[in-house]
Design a protein around this motif. Structure first.
Motif, PDB file in Angstrom:
ATOM      1  N   ILE A  35       0.845  -1.203   0.000  1.00  0.00           N
ATOM      2  CA  ILE A  35       0.000   0.000   0.000  1.00  0.00           C
ATOM      3  C   ILE A  35       0.873   1.243   0.000  1.00  0.00           C
ATOM      4  CG2 ILE A  35      -1.628   1.367   1.370  1.00  0.00           C
ATOM      5  CD1 ILE A  35      -2.875  -1.269   2.306  1.00  0.00           C
ATOM      6  N   GLY A  36       1.943   1.216   0.808  1.00  0.00           N
ATOM      7  CA  GLY A  36       2.863   2.350   0.875  1.00  0.00           C
ATOM      8  C   GLY A  36       3.530   2.625  -0.457  1.00  0.00           C
ATOM      9  N   ILE A  37       3.985   1.559  -1.124  1.00  0.00           N
ATOM     10  CA  ILE A  37       4.611   1.714  -2.449  1.00  0.00           C
ATOM     11  C   ILE A  37       3.602   2.279  -3.443  1.00  0.00           C
ATOM     12  CG2 ILE A  37       5.606   0.452  -4.408  1.00  0.00           C
ATOM     13  CD1 ILE A  37       6.806  -1.507  -2.315  1.00  0.00           C
ATOM     14  N   GLY A  38       2.367   1.775  -3.364  1.00  0.00           N
ATOM     15  CA  GLY A  38       1.305   2.267  -4.246  1.00  0.00           C
ATOM     16  C   GLY A  38       1.028   3.735  -4.009  1.00  0.00           C
ATOM     17  N   LEU A  39       0.949   4.145  -2.735  1.00  0.00           N
ATOM     18  CA  LEU A  39       0.710   5.550  -2.399  1.00  0.00           C
ATOM     19  C   LEU A  39       1.824   6.443  -2.933  1.00  0.00           C
ATOM     20  CD1 LEU A  39      -0.551   5.411   1.311  1.00  0.00           C
ATOM     21  CD2 LEU A  39      -1.817   6.295  -0.667  1.00  0.00           C
ATOM     22  N   PHE A  40       3.059   5.953  -2.824  1.00  0.00           N
ATOM     23  CA  PHE A  40       4.211   6.720  -3.294  1.00  0.00           C
ATOM     24  C   PHE A  40       4.098   7.025  -4.785  1.00  0.00           C
ATOM     25  CE2 PHE A  40       8.460   6.599  -5.282  1.00  0.00           C
ATOM     26  CZ  PHE A  40       9.026   7.705  -4.683  1.00  0.00           C
ATOM     27  N   PHE A  41       3.840   5.993  -5.594  1.00  0.00           N
ATOM     28  CA  PHE A  41       3.786   6.190  -7.048  1.00  0.00           C
ATOM     29  C   PHE A  41       2.522   6.928  -7.490  1.00  0.00           C
ATOM     30  CE2 PHE A  41       6.959   2.721  -6.962  1.00  0.00           C
ATOM     31  CZ  PHE A  41       7.930   3.313  -7.748  1.00  0.00           C
ATOM     32  N   ILE A  42       1.408   6.656  -6.848  1.00  0.00           N
ATOM     33  CA  ILE A  42       0.174   7.380  -7.176  1.00  0.00           C
ATOM     34  C   ILE A  42       0.359   8.865  -6.910  1.00  0.00           C
ATOM     35  CG2 ILE A  42      -2.222   7.770  -6.458  1.00  0.00           C
ATOM     36  CD1 ILE A  42      -2.403   4.727  -5.981  1.00  0.00           C
ATOM     37  N   THR A  43       0.994   9.187  -5.781  1.00  0.00           N
ATOM     38  CA  THR A  43       1.238  10.587  -5.421  1.00  0.00           C
ATOM     39  C   THR A  43       2.103  11.282  -6.459  1.00  0.00           C
ATOM     40  OG1 THR A  43       1.103  10.053  -3.070  1.00  0.00           O
ATOM     41  CG2 THR A  43       2.165  12.124  -3.655  1.00  0.00           C
ATOM     42  N   ILE A  44       3.166  10.607  -6.882  1.00  0.00           N
ATOM     43  CA  ILE A  44       4.062  11.185  -7.890  1.00  0.00           C
ATOM     44  C   ILE A  44       3.298  11.512  -9.177  1.00  0.00           C
ATOM     45  CG2 ILE A  44       5.948  10.604  -9.481  1.00  0.00           C
ATOM     46  CD1 ILE A  44       7.361   9.239  -7.195  1.00  0.00           C
ATOM     47  N   PHE A  45       2.484  10.568  -9.640  1.00  0.00           N
ATOM     48  CA  PHE A  45       1.721  10.782 -10.880  1.00  0.00           C
ATOM     49  C   PHE A  45       0.685  11.885 -10.718  1.00  0.00           C
ATOM     50  CE2 PHE A  45       3.028   6.278 -11.844  1.00  0.00           C
ATOM     51  CZ  PHE A  45       3.794   6.605 -12.962  1.00  0.00           C
ATOM     52  N   VAL A  46       0.026  11.930  -9.566  1.00  0.00           N
ATOM     53  CA  VAL A  46      -1.006  12.948  -9.328  1.00  0.00           C
ATOM     54  C   VAL A  46      -0.392  14.345  -9.274  1.00  0.00           C
ATOM     55  CG1 VAL A  46      -2.666  13.841  -7.637  1.00  0.00           C
ATOM     56  CG2 VAL A  46      -2.642  11.403  -8.182  1.00  0.00           C
ATOM     57  N   VAL A  47       0.698  14.497  -8.506  1.00  0.00           N
ATOM     58  CA  VAL A  47       1.336  15.810  -8.386  1.00  0.00           C
ATOM     59  C   VAL A  47       1.891  16.266  -9.734  1.00  0.00           C
ATOM     60  CG1 VAL A  47       3.184  17.141  -7.278  1.00  0.00           C
ATOM     61  CG2 VAL A  47       1.898  15.449  -5.953  1.00  0.00           C
ATOM     62  N   PHE A  48       2.515  15.346 -10.452  1.00  0.00           N
ATOM     63  CA  PHE A  48       3.035  15.669 -11.785  1.00  0.00           C
ATOM     64  C   PHE A  48       1.885  16.104 -12.696  1.00  0.00           C
ATOM     65  CE2 PHE A  48       4.149  14.486 -16.161  1.00  0.00           C
ATOM     66  CZ  PHE A  48       5.369  15.137 -16.312  1.00  0.00           C
ATOM     67  N   GLY A  49       0.764  15.391 -12.617  1.00  0.00           N
ATOM     68  CA  GLY A  49      -0.408  15.721 -13.430  1.00  0.00           C
ATOM     69  C   GLY A  49      -0.959  17.097 -13.111  1.00  0.00           C
ATOM     70  N   ILE A  50      -0.955  17.458 -11.843  1.00  0.00           N
ATOM     71  CA  ILE A  50      -1.474  18.771 -11.447  1.00  0.00           C
ATOM     72  C   ILE A  50      -0.589  19.884 -11.992  1.00  0.00           C
ATOM     73  CG2 ILE A  50      -1.798  20.287  -9.444  1.00  0.00           C
ATOM     74  CD1 ILE A  50      -2.944  17.902  -7.972  1.00  0.00           C
ATOM     75  N   TYR A  51       0.718  19.681 -11.940  1.00  0.00           N
ATOM     76  CA  TYR A  51       1.627  20.666 -12.540  1.00  0.00           C
ATOM     77  C   TYR A  51       1.292  20.854 -14.021  1.00  0.00           C
ATOM     78  CZ  TYR A  51       5.002  21.503  -8.771  1.00  0.00           C
ATOM     79  OH  TYR A  51       5.609  21.916  -7.610  1.00  0.00           O
ATOM     80  N   LYS A  52       1.021  19.743 -14.713  1.00  0.00           N
ATOM     81  CA  LYS A  52       0.718  19.811 -16.142  1.00  0.00           C
ATOM     82  C   LYS A  52      -0.626  20.483 -16.408  1.00  0.00           C
ATOM     83  CE  LYS A  52       4.288  17.915 -18.161  1.00  0.00           C
ATOM     84  NZ  LYS A  52       5.109  18.719 -19.120  1.00  0.00           N
ATOM     85  N   VAL A  53      -1.637  20.131 -15.595  1.00  0.00           N
ATOM     86  CA  VAL A  53      -2.983  20.697 -15.771  1.00  0.00           C
ATOM     87  C   VAL A  53      -2.963  22.213 -15.605  1.00  0.00           C
ATOM     88  CG1 VAL A  53      -5.283  20.845 -14.721  1.00  0.00           C
ATOM     89  CG2 VAL A  53      -4.251  18.605 -15.146  1.00  0.00           C
ATOM     90  N   PHE A  54      -2.211  22.679 -14.602  1.00  0.00           N
ATOM     91  CA  PHE A  54      -2.140  24.120 -14.359  1.00  0.00           C
ATOM     92  C   PHE A  54      -1.050  24.796 -15.193  1.00  0.00           C
ATOM     93  CE2 PHE A  54      -4.480  22.708 -10.668  1.00  0.00           C
ATOM     94  CZ  PHE A  54      -5.395  23.738 -10.461  1.00  0.00           C
ATOM     95  N   ASP A  55      -0.427  24.005 -16.085  1.00  0.00           N
ATOM     96  CA  ASP A  55       0.562  24.518 -17.028  1.00  0.00           C
ATOM     97  C   ASP A  55       1.733  25.217 -16.324  1.00  0.00           C
ATOM     98  OD1 ASP A  55       1.494  24.737 -19.621  1.00  0.00           O
ATOM     99  OD2 ASP A  55       0.640  26.749 -19.910  1.00  0.00           O
ATOM    100  N   TYR A  56       2.175  24.651 -15.201  1.00  0.00           N
ATOM    101  CA  TYR A  56       3.336  25.164 -14.495  1.00  0.00           C
ATOM    102  C   TYR A  56       4.598  24.582 -15.128  1.00  0.00           C
ATOM    103  CZ  TYR A  56       1.215  27.530 -10.477  1.00  0.00           C
ATOM    104  OH  TYR A  56       0.556  28.413  -9.660  1.00  0.00           O
ATOM    105  N   GLU A  57       5.612  25.403 -15.260  1.00  0.00           N
ATOM    106  CA  GLU A  57       6.901  24.915 -15.754  1.00  0.00           C
ATOM    107  C   GLU A  57       7.527  24.013 -14.687  1.00  0.00           C
ATOM    108  OE1 GLU A  57      11.275  26.582 -17.246  1.00  0.00           O
ATOM    109  OE2 GLU A  57       9.669  27.982 -16.700  1.00  0.00           O
ATOM    110  N   ILE A  58       7.940  22.822 -15.083  1.00  0.00           N
ATOM    111  CA  ILE A  58       8.532  21.884 -14.130  1.00  0.00           C
ATOM    112  C   ILE A  58      10.049  21.951 -14.232  1.00  0.00           C
ATOM    113  CG2 ILE A  58       8.607  19.491 -13.342  1.00  0.00           C
ATOM    114  CD1 ILE A  58       5.934  19.017 -14.636  1.00  0.00           C
ATOM    115  N   ASN A  59      10.659  22.514 -13.198  1.00  0.00           N
ATOM    116  CA  ASN A  59      12.112  22.619 -13.146  1.00  0.00           C
ATOM    117  C   ASN A  59      12.688  21.480 -12.308  1.00  0.00           C
ATOM    118  OD1 ASN A  59      12.154  25.160 -14.586  1.00  0.00           O
ATOM    119  ND2 ASN A  59      11.346  26.097 -12.716  1.00  0.00           N
TER     120      ASN A  59
END
Length: 207
Positions: free
Chosen positions: A104-128
């Protein structure tokens, strides 16, 4: 070193500095109470995370903001879990994660990474580069907070790793008070891990 921290606050409003200081104090209190296995970890943590969500939203750091938003939700969940009485005890005991909880912990880790990355993309923030570090730290902290709510000793290992990552990150971003806070968090997390391990070993001997 002192000049480095002071320069970061030259153009910052007094209100912002006061709020950051309150979050700083209550954040440290929260980790201290967690080390003591005291339920006050959650009300103090709520004050710190709610203020941090606001400050990080203004600064435009979405990953960090999401971490603290999640901390707010998990603080309510953890408060509920820690206050519940189990069949065998008045308190939720400290335990190690089993295989299911590790997955569950490993799943939470990867889900979080994808969600946060997706939010940066949705709001069109430059990812440095620092944002990628922020995204990885988000996954670590999300998992650590869930483990803490369930009193799994591994939560402290994740806090230590995450704190070591974000301490220089906040310093780089000019958030000196938060950087110092996470440096203190690192020291407290190491101390808390040793304390919880002692309690866990003692309880295992009594079984």
């Amino acid at each position: 070193m002192i000049e480095f921290f002071l320069n970061a606050y030259q153009d910052v409003s007094t209100t912002h500095i006061i709020l950051e200081f309150i979050a700083f104090v209550f954040g440290i209190l929260s980790v201290w109470y967690a080390r003591q296995e005291n339920i006050l970890v959650y009300p103090t943590g709520l004050i710190a995370t709610i203020i941090s969500v606001y400050l990080l939203f203004i600064a435009g750091y979405l990953g960090d903001m999401m971490i603290n938003g999640y901390f707010t939700i998990m603080s309510i969940y953890g408060w509920y879990k820690w206050s519940r009485k189990t069949e065998d005890s008045d308190n939720l005991p400290i335990t190690r994660t089993n295989n299911r909880e590790k997955l569950i912990g490993i799943g939470l880790f990867f889900i979080t990474i994808f969600v946060v990355f997706g939010i940066y993309k949705v709001f069109d923030y430059e990812i440095n580069t620092d944002n990628y570090i922020d995204i990885v730290a988000s996954g670590i902290f999300f998992t650590g907070m869930w483990y803490m709510a369930n009193k799994k000793i591994e939560n402290w290992i994740l806090w230590i790793i995450g704190d070591i990552i974000v301490t220089p990150l906040y310093a780089y971003r000019g958030l000196g008070m938060l950087s110092l806070q996470y440096l203190i968090f690192t020291i407290l997390a190491i101390s808390a891990y040793l304390e919880w391990r002692k309690i866990l070993n003692k309880s295992n001997l009594q079984l």
